[in-house]
Design a protein around this motif. Structure first.
Motif, mmCIF file in Angstrom:
data_model
loop_
_atom_site.group_PDB
_atom_site.id
_atom_site.type_symbol
_atom_site.label_atom_id
_atom_site.label_comp_id
_atom_site.label_asym_id
_atom_site.label_seq_id
_atom_site.Cartn_x
_atom_site.Cartn_y
_atom_site.Cartn_z
ATOM 1 N N VAL A 1 0.854 -1.186 0.000
ATOM 2 C CA VAL A 1 0.000 0.000 0.000
ATOM 3 C C VAL A 1 0.890 1.237 0.000
ATOM 4 O O VAL A 1 1.747 1.401 0.875
ATOM 5 N N LEU A 2 0.674 2.104 -0.978
ATOM 6 C CA LEU A 2 1.459 3.327 -1.123
ATOM 7 C C LEU A 2 0.576 4.517 -0.789
ATOM 8 O O LEU A 2 -0.568 4.608 -1.250
ATOM 9 N N PHE A 3 1.110 5.439 0.038
ATOM 10 C CA PHE A 3 0.342 6.594 0.502
ATOM 11 C C PHE A 3 0.888 7.889 -0.110
ATOM 12 O O PHE A 3 2.062 7.984 -0.454
ATOM 13 N N ASP A 4 0.013 8.866 -0.192
ATOM 14 C CA ASP A 4 0.351 10.169 -0.758
ATOM 15 C C ASP A 4 1.429 10.855 0.091
ATOM 16 O O ASP A 4 1.377 10.825 1.320
ATOM 17 N N GLU A 5 2.399 11.483 -0.586
ATOM 18 C CA GLU A 5 3.475 12.145 0.148
ATOM 19 C C GLU A 5 2.987 13.364 0.928
ATOM 20 O O GLU A 5 3.637 13.791 1.898
ATOM 21 N N ASN A 6 1.833 13.937 0.543
ATOM 22 C CA ASN A 6 1.303 15.115 1.224
ATOM 23 C C ASN A 6 0.188 14.794 2.210
ATOM 24 O O ASN A 6 -0.243 15.670 2.959
ATOM 25 N N ASP A 7 -0.284 13.562 2.201
ATOM 26 C CA ASP A 7 -1.361 13.139 3.102
ATOM 27 C C ASP A 7 -1.195 11.646 3.357
ATOM 28 O O ASP A 7 -1.609 10.813 2.559
ATOM 29 N N GLU A 8 -0.566 11.310 4.461
ATOM 30 C CA GLU A 8 -0.217 9.912 4.720
ATOM 31 C C GLU A 8 -1.437 9.025 4.979
ATOM 32 O O GLU A 8 -1.302 7.810 5.105
ATOM 33 N N HIS A 9 -2.620 9.624 5.040
ATOM 34 C CA HIS A 9 -3.842 8.832 5.187
ATOM 35 C C HIS A 9 -4.511 8.546 3.843
ATOM 36 O O HIS A 9 -5.464 7.769 3.780
ATOM 37 N N LYS A 10 -4.017 9.158 2.786
ATOM 38 C CA LYS A 10 -4.597 8.987 1.453
ATOM 39 C C LYS A 10 -3.821 7.922 0.686
ATOM 40 O O LYS A 10 -2.631 8.053 0.442
ATOM 41 N N GLU A 11 -4.503 6.855 0.300
ATOM 42 C CA GLU A 11 -3.857 5.787 -0.450
ATOM 43 C C GLU A 11 -3.739 6.160 -1.928
ATOM 44 O O GLU A 11 -4.700 6.594 -2.556
ATOM 45 N N LEU A 12 -2.541 5.961 -2.467
ATOM 46 C CA LEU A 12 -2.348 6.084 -3.906
ATOM 47 C C LEU A 12 -2.694 4.783 -4.625
ATOM 48 O O LEU A 12 -3.003 4.789 -5.821
ATOM 49 N N GLY A 13 -2.629 3.671 -3.897
ATOM 50 C CA GLY A 13 -2.993 2.394 -4.493
ATOM 51 C C GLY A 13 -2.608 1.224 -3.608
ATOM 52 O O GLY A 13 -1.742 1.344 -2.740
ATOM 53 N N ARG A 14 -3.306 0.111 -3.829
ATOM 54 C CA ARG A 14 -2.965 -1.167 -3.202
ATOM 55 C C ARG A 14 -2.577 -2.115 -4.328
ATOM 56 O O ARG A 14 -3.344 -2.316 -5.265
#
Length: 217
Positions: free
Chosen positions: A156-169
């Motif tokens: 699971v990769l998270f947004d660099e500006n919002d660690e609660h926002k997933e970029l994808g699984r």
């Protein structure tokens, strides 16, 4: 020199470099040849846990085993057989392309095999902290045959500006390569429901003025 053909095409780097330039991360399937992926899968499958070690968190003097945070086993990769030599040589070619086309000044590459047995995971973390590490780009190559939806172990990769926002699984399927900026993107490995294999690695810069890599990095 290894006789294993490493890549699926004569110019395999374009997509990865374009992704890193545009968004700082890349997920690419079939980057390496089936021959090399099969050789690496056979290599790690033959490793007994007694030849690996329980992975820890932190680096250098801060390193410690913390089973509540990660539960994988690792073994660092040296060029001791054709499969490992071919992989390290291929990543060396990729390093040169990053330097030539993106001017990253990457000095070297290190990597280890990782085994997540049933129930193992790695909680959300960064691979490097700004200004405190020489790791620039992280890589993960997945070495799992027939990975299915219910097998868990997703990256699971998270947004660099919002660690609660997933970029994808992303499923850790055979031959999939993830590359991302080490200081920018939090990520985690969800609990695996069967044994999960990968190679984790890092392209590094040299922060030592003596032309030696930082100790303990």
């Amino acid at each position: 020199m290894s006789s294993i053909v490493p890549f699926t095409s004569e110019t395999p780097f374009d997509k990865v470099l374009a992704d890193i330039r545009e968004k700082g991360w890349s997920i690419t399937d079939d980057f390496f040849s089936d021959e090399m992926v099969e050789a690496l899968m056979s290599d790690i499958s033959d490793l007994d846990n007694s030849y690996m070690k329980q992975a820890g968190v932190g680096r250098s003097l801060d390193h410690q085993v913390a089973l509540e945070r990660r539960r994988d086993y690792i073994r660092w990769i040296d060029p001791v057989n054709p499969a490992r030599s071919a992989f390290l040589n291929a990543m060396g070619e990729l390093r040169l392309e990053f330097n030539r086309r993106l001017f990253l000044g990457l000095w070297d590459y290190e990597a280890h095999f990782a085994r997540y047995e049933e129930g193992a995971f790695y909680e959300k973390h960064l691979d490097a902290f700004k200004g405190k590490s020489n790791r620039v780009l992280s890589t993960v190559l997945y070495l799992n045959e027939n990975w299915e939806e219910g097998d868990g172990g997703e990256f699971v990769l998270f947004d660099e500006n919002d660690e609660h926002k997933e970029l994808g699984r992303f499923h850790p399927k055979k031959g999939r390569l993830a590359v991302f900026l080490s200081e920018e993107f939090p990520h985690e490995v969800l609990k695996a429901k069967r044994t999960r294999h990968s190679i984790a690695g890092w392209f590094r810069v040299n922060n030592n003025i003596q032309n030696n890599l930082d100790p303990g990095q």
